[in-house]
Design a protein around this motif. Structure first.
Motif, PDB file in Angstrom:
ATOM      1  N   GLY A 467       0.815  -1.209   0.000  1.00 62.05           N
ATOM      2  CA  GLY A 467       0.000   0.000   0.000  1.00 62.05           C
ATOM      3  C   GLY A 467       0.842   1.249   0.000  1.00 62.05           C
ATOM      4  O   GLY A 467       0.474   2.267   0.604  1.00 62.05           O
ATOM      5  N   ALA A 468       1.993   1.175  -0.677  1.00 60.78           N
ATOM      6  CA  ALA A 468       2.918   2.306  -0.638  1.00 60.78           C
ATOM      7  C   ALA A 468       3.764   2.332  -1.896  1.00 60.78           C
ATOM      8  O   ALA A 468       3.965   1.312  -2.564  1.00 60.78           O
ATOM      9  N   SER A 469       4.274   3.528  -2.208  1.00 63.23           N
ATOM     10  CA  SER A 469       5.278   3.685  -3.246  1.00 63.23           C
ATOM     11  C   SER A 469       6.633   3.677  -2.551  1.00 63.23           C
ATOM     12  O   SER A 469       6.955   4.588  -1.783  1.00 63.23           O
ATOM     13  N   ILE A 470       7.414   2.641  -2.788  1.00 57.28           N
ATOM     14  CA  ILE A 470       8.656   2.421  -2.052  1.00 57.28           C
ATOM     15  C   ILE A 470       9.825   2.998  -2.850  1.00 57.28           C
ATOM     16  O   ILE A 470      10.116   2.539  -3.958  1.00 57.28           O
ATOM     17  N   PRO A 471      10.515   4.031  -2.325  1.00 60.73           N
ATOM     18  CA  PRO A 471      11.641   4.618  -3.058  1.00 60.73           C
ATOM     19  C   PRO A 471      12.862   3.705  -3.049  1.00 60.73           C
ATOM     20  O   PRO A 471      12.984   2.801  -2.220  1.00 60.73           O
ATOM     21  N   VAL A 472      13.780   3.971  -3.965  1.00 61.76           N
ATOM     22  CA  VAL A 472      14.990   3.153  -4.078  1.00 61.76           C
ATOM     23  C   VAL A 472      15.789   3.170  -2.784  1.00 61.76           C
ATOM     24  O   VAL A 472      16.442   2.184  -2.430  1.00 61.76           O
ATOM     25  N   SER A 473      15.748   4.259  -2.046  1.00 64.17           N
ATOM     26  CA  SER A 473      16.514   4.384  -0.805  1.00 64.17           C
ATOM     27  C   SER A 473      15.938   3.568   0.346  1.00 64.17           C
ATOM     28  O   SER A 473      16.605   3.360   1.359  1.00 64.17           O
ATOM     29  N   ASP A 474      14.714   3.086   0.206  1.00 61.23           N
ATOM     30  CA  ASP A 474      14.053   2.319   1.259  1.00 61.23           C
ATOM     31  C   ASP A 474      14.647   0.911   1.314  1.00 61.23           C
ATOM     32  O   ASP A 474      14.832   0.270   0.270  1.00 61.23           O
ATOM     33  N   PRO A 475      14.984   0.391   2.506  1.00 58.70           N
ATOM     34  CA  PRO A 475      15.535  -0.970   2.601  1.00 58.70           C
ATOM     35  C   PRO A 475      14.634  -2.038   1.976  1.00 58.70           C
ATOM     36  O   PRO A 475      15.123  -3.099   1.579  1.00 58.70           O
ATOM     37  N   ARG A 476      13.340  -1.768   1.884  1.00 60.41           N
ATOM     38  CA  ARG A 476      12.421  -2.746   1.301  1.00 60.41           C
ATOM     39  C   ARG A 476      12.568  -2.882  -0.213  1.00 60.41           C
ATOM     40  O   ARG A 476      12.045  -3.824  -0.807  1.00 60.41           O
ATOM     41  N   TYR A 477      13.257  -1.944  -0.827  1.00 59.49           N
ATOM     42  CA  TYR A 477      13.338  -1.927  -2.288  1.00 59.49           C
ATOM     43  C   TYR A 477      14.094  -3.146  -2.823  1.00 59.49           C
ATOM     44  O   TYR A 477      13.725  -3.729  -3.832  1.00 59.49           O
ATOM     45  N   THR A 478      15.183  -3.520  -2.174  1.00 57.78           N
ATOM     46  CA  THR A 478      15.947  -4.704  -2.572  1.00 57.78           C
ATOM     47  C   THR A 478      15.803  -5.769  -1.493  1.00 57.78           C
ATOM     48  O   THR A 478      15.531  -5.475  -0.334  1.00 57.78           O
ATOM     49  N   PHE A 479      15.998  -7.012  -1.882  1.00 61.92           N
ATOM     50  CA  PHE A 479      15.950  -8.088  -0.901  1.00 61.92           C
ATOM     51  C   PHE A 479      17.175  -8.011   0.004  1.00 61.92           C
ATOM     52  O   PHE A 479      18.280  -7.722  -0.454  1.00 61.92           O
ATOM     53  N   PRO A 480      17.006  -8.297   1.299  1.00 63.99           N
ATOM     54  CA  PRO A 480      18.156  -8.290   2.209  1.00 63.99           C
ATOM     55  C   PRO A 480      19.061  -9.491   1.970  1.00 63.99           C
ATOM     56  O   PRO A 480      18.597 -10.550   1.523  1.00 63.99           O
ATOM     57  N   ILE A 481      20.339  -9.314   2.252  1.00 58.70           N
ATOM     58  CA  ILE A 481      21.246 -10.466   2.193  1.00 58.70           C
ATOM     59  C   ILE A 481      20.753 -11.506   3.196  1.00 58.70           C
ATOM     60  O   ILE A 481      20.478 -11.181   4.351  1.00 58.70           O
ATOM     61  N   PRO A 482      20.621 -12.750   2.808  1.00 58.72           N
ATOM     62  CA  PRO A 482      20.056 -13.767   3.700  1.00 58.72           C
ATOM     63  C   PRO A 482      20.875 -13.965   4.966  1.00 58.72           C
ATOM     64  O   PRO A 482      22.108 -13.834   4.963  1.00 58.72           O
ATOM     65  N   VAL A 483      20.189 -14.289   6.042  1.00 61.84           N
ATOM     66  CA  VAL A 483      20.866 -14.496   7.318  1.00 61.84           C
ATOM     67  C   VAL A 483      21.836 -15.666   7.225  1.00 61.84           C
ATOM     68  O   VAL A 483      22.876 -15.677   7.903  1.00 61.84           O
ATOM     69  N   SER A 484      21.558 -16.639   6.383  1.00 58.70           N
ATOM     70  CA  SER A 484      22.483 -17.766   6.214  1.00 58.70           C
ATOM     71  C   SER A 484      23.825 -17.300   5.688  1.00 58.70           C
ATOM     72  O   SER A 484      24.877 -17.827   6.069  1.00 58.70           O
ATOM     73  N   GLU A 485      23.822 -16.303   4.807  1.00 57.08           N
ATOM     74  CA  GLU A 485      25.086 -15.739   4.312  1.00 57.08           C
ATOM     75  C   GLU A 485      25.750 -14.887   5.381  1.00 57.08           C
ATOM     76  O   GLU A 485      26.968 -14.941   5.570  1.00 57.08           O
ATOM     77  N   LEU A 486      24.979 -14.101   6.083  1.00 56.63           N
ATOM     78  CA  LEU A 486      25.528 -13.255   7.137  1.00 56.63           C
ATOM     79  C   LEU A 486      26.203 -14.090   8.228  1.00 56.63           C
ATOM     80  O   LEU A 486      27.221 -13.696   8.806  1.00 56.63           O
ATOM     81  N   ASN A 487      25.648 -15.273   8.497  1.00 57.65           N
ATOM     82  CA  ASN A 487      26.192 -16.141   9.544  1.00 57.65           C
ATOM     83  C   ASN A 487      27.483 -16.827   9.135  1.00 57.65           C
ATOM     84  O   ASN A 487      28.265 -17.252   9.993  1.00 57.65           O
ATOM     85  N   THR A 488      27.708 -16.976   7.844  1.00 57.06           N
ATOM     86  CA  THR A 488      28.892 -17.719   7.384  1.00 57.06           C
ATOM     87  C   THR A 488      29.931 -16.828   6.716  1.00 57.06           C
ATOM     88  O   THR A 488      31.065 -17.252   6.517  1.00 57.06           O
ATOM     89  N   ASN A 489      29.563 -15.619   6.359  1.00 51.84           N
ATOM     90  CA  ASN A 489      30.475 -14.714   5.663  1.00 51.84           C
ATOM     91  C   ASN A 489      30.469 -13.360   6.370  1.00 51.84           C
ATOM     92  O   ASN A 489      29.609 -12.517   6.133  1.00 51.84           O
ATOM     93  N   SER A 490      31.451 -13.155   7.228  1.00 49.56           N
ATOM     94  CA  SER A 490      31.519 -11.939   8.032  1.00 49.56           C
ATOM     95  C   SER A 490      31.889 -10.708   7.202  1.00 49.56           C
ATOM     96  O   SER A 490      31.776  -9.580   7.673  1.00 49.56           O
ATOM     97  N   GLU A 491      32.299 -10.926   5.950  1.00 46.89           N
ATOM     98  CA  GLU A 491      32.770  -9.823   5.114  1.00 46.89           C
ATOM     99  C   GLU A 491      31.753  -9.403   4.051  1.00 46.89           C
ATOM    100  O   GLU A 491      32.031  -8.495   3.259  1.00 46.89           O
ATOM    101  N   VAL A 492      30.596 -10.031   4.007  1.00 51.33           N
ATOM    102  CA  VAL A 492      29.693  -9.842   2.865  1.00 51.33           C
ATOM    103  C   VAL A 492      29.221  -8.409   2.719  1.00 51.33           C
ATOM    104  O   VAL A 492      28.954  -7.941   1.605  1.00 51.33           O
ATOM    105  N   ASN A 493      29.112  -7.667   3.807  1.00 52.30           N
ATOM    106  CA  ASN A 493      28.653  -6.284   3.719  1.00 52.30           C
ATOM    107  C   ASN A 493      29.784  -5.293   3.429  1.00 52.30           C
ATOM    108  O   ASN A 493      29.540  -4.095   3.285  1.00 52.30           O
ATOM    109  N   ASN A 494      31.006  -5.795   3.344  1.00 52.70           N
ATOM    110  CA  ASN A 494      32.142  -4.941   3.011  1.00 52.70           C
ATOM    111  C   ASN A 494      32.458  -5.072   1.524  1.00 52.70           C
ATOM    112  O   ASN A 494      32.280  -6.133   0.933  1.00 52.70           O
ATOM    113  N   PHE A 495      32.945  -3.985   0.949  1.00 50.88           N
ATOM    114  CA  PHE A 495      33.316  -4.043  -0.484  1.00 50.88           C
ATOM    115  C   PHE A 495      34.333  -2.982  -0.795  1.00 50.88           C
ATOM    116  O   PHE A 495      34.613  -2.111   0.008  1.00 50.88           O
TER     117      PHE A 495
END
Length: 495
Positions: A467-495
């Motif tokens: 029920g909303a227009s979701i801007p690109v800056s909104d976290p809902r716009y893209t899918f989050p990195i899965p928790v399974s990746e976050l649990n096994t790859n401590s560097e995934v959010n770094n680039f």
């Protein structure tokens, strides 16, 4: 994430066994026994490249992995469509994408995380195969080795390109400068390399294009038989996907360059180079058995022995009868179904949509898929109609583009299904572009393009479910990195 938590000495046997699951078709044969032949359940790595039959079985396994119902066999397409404004939900079923529809899915969502895990499993299988092929250079004739390597690189490119669009910011938002995803190009057979930084979005796109350029060079012009030409990558398959990638990047000159390899300058726009491609007289035939018209550049095939699996099938989501009608067209407001630009005179509406009363409420739904269990329609990934629309858009968008050709291509798509329709005067590139983008919504509806088409234009996501227009800056716009990746790859959010 490498999703490998088994003894390393057994790992390669498991991966090779997965490769040996048969696909619907082979390069040389379409015999029915290929569908039902029992795979070898274990095979030492050293023997995997000892003869052409075993190597071909591994190539087939790459396609099988990619066409999982959790990825390209169903849910990837479905979730990209239900996120925007085209559908309403009927069942509120969390198993069939309701949180995605509402924009409330989180990093622990199993079905979204499956895109990541199955995608990376397929990518690692490609990496293992390419290394094995390189290490056993004398196992195949050079042309056949290049053919198989090209197919593998096409599959890897398709996986990375599809994942980067939904798990990272749009390329056009900042020319790919933002966080992308881990770029894994060597085989992973242990947990040693779990902690890997993400590459930028631009770096992922660069690798996708490198794979597709190399695939085009190594792939054959085509195969014997329409089934193989529809379900195996050939040169035109790689070219068509490159045109799509460049369009998403906003590089209209390169999109046109690739598209022109397939689309002649003038009507009737029939491709005769390498593998022939043409619009069919009726779109209905493209979505009917045997699913192998010359419009179908690449599709994932299914048979009664390997259906996409429970609640993954596109026909199950969007159909009645054997289907469950999880989602029906948004019949009011911003949905394309109610748009005057899609009148009842259009065969795409009269023949490829339907309406039914469910619980006393009238629902309308797409009928491109048969909606009949066990839902073994081929899943279209690339159609020639899309390539024509890519060229039309590139001509409208590039400086000095041929607007007459663009309009003629647009008319070719519309008049195939609605011969009397008149777009009226489209005198400017802006007016032409608006008509092309709307035509994409009609022509490609229920084929998984809606979210990605919005994202490539850096447009807000008009989420009917949220029920909303979701801007690109909104976290809902893209899918989050899965928790399974976050649990096994401590560097995934770094680039």
């Amino acid at each position: 994430m490498k999703t490998f938590h088994i003894n390393t000495s057994k790992l390669k046997l498991v991966i090779v066994a997965m490769f040996l699951i048969p696909l619907v078709t082979s390069i040389s044969s379409c015999k029915k026994d290929f569908l039902t032949a029992a795979p070898e359940l274990s095979l030492p790595e050293a023997d995997a490249f000892t003869n052409p039959t075993r190597v071909l079985a591994q190539v087939n396994g790459l396609y099988v992995s990619a066409k999982s119902g959790a990825l390209f066999g169903g849910r990837y397409s479905i979730y990209n469509d239900i996120r925007a404004e085209e559908y309403t939900n009927r069942t509120s079923n969390g198993v069939t994408g309701y949180t995605v529809y509402q924009g409330t899915n989180v990093a622990s969502d199993t079905y979204v995380s499956n895109f990541w895990s199955v995608g990376y499993l397929t990518i690692n299988s490609v990496n293992l195969f390419l290394k094995g092929l390189a290490d056993n250079g004398g196992a195949l004739p050079p042309a056949l080795s290049s053919n198989y390597a090209g197919e593998a690189k096409f599959i890897r490119a398709l996986c990375y390109f599809s994942l980067i669009q939904i798990f990272a910011r749009p390329y056009a938002a900042d020319n790919g400068a933002s966080r992308g995803m881990p770029l894994r190009l060597v085989p992973e057979t242990s947990l040693a390399n779990n902690a890997l930084k993400s590459s930028t979005v631009a770096a992922i796109y660069a690798q996708v294009l490198k794979d597709l350029d190399e695939a085009e060079a190594g792939l054959p012009n085509g195969y014997e038989g329409a089934l193989s030409n529809t379900t195996r990558a050939h040169k035109n398959t790689a070219i068509a996907l490159k045109a799509r990638v460049y369009l998403v990047m906003g590089n209209y000159a390169k999109a046109l360059e690739e598209g022109n390899k397939l689309v002649p300058q003038a009507a009737p726009f029939v491709n005769t180079a390498r593998t022939p491609h043409a619009l069919q007289a009726s779109l209905v035939t493209v979505f009917a058995a045997p699913y192998t018209t010359s419009e179908s550049i690449f599709s994932f095939p299914f048979a009664d022995t390997n259906s996409p699996g429970t609640q993954n099938q596109i026909g199950y989501y969007f159909g009645v009868g054997n289907g469950n009608l999880e989602y029906g067209f948004n019949r009011t407001g911003a949905g394309i179904y109610a748009d005057p630009a899609w009148p009842a005179t259009d065969v795409r509406k009269s023949a490829l949509t339907g309406s039914a009363s469910v619980g006393g409420t009238i629902y309308s739904f797409p009928k491109k898929m048969s909606n009949v269990a066990p839902f073994i329609d081929f899943v279209p990934i690339i159609r020639y109609a899309e390539v024509l629309l890519i060229v039309a858009e590139a001509e409208a968008m590039r400086p000095g583009g041929d607007l007459v050709r663009s309009r003629t291509l647009l008319d070719a798509i519309r008049h195939r299904s609605d011969p009397a329709y008149n777009f009226g005067v489209l005198a400017s590139s802006e007016a032409l572009l608006a008509a092309i983008l709307k035509e994409r919504r009609i022509e490609l509806v229920a084929e998984g393009f809606r979210y990605n088409d919005l994202a490539r234009k850096v447009a807000p996501l008009p989420s009917f479910g949220a029920g909303a227009s979701i801007p690109v800056s909104d976290p809902r716009y893209t899918f989050p990195i899965p928790v399974s990746e976050l649990n096994t790859n401590s560097e995934v959010n770094n680039f």
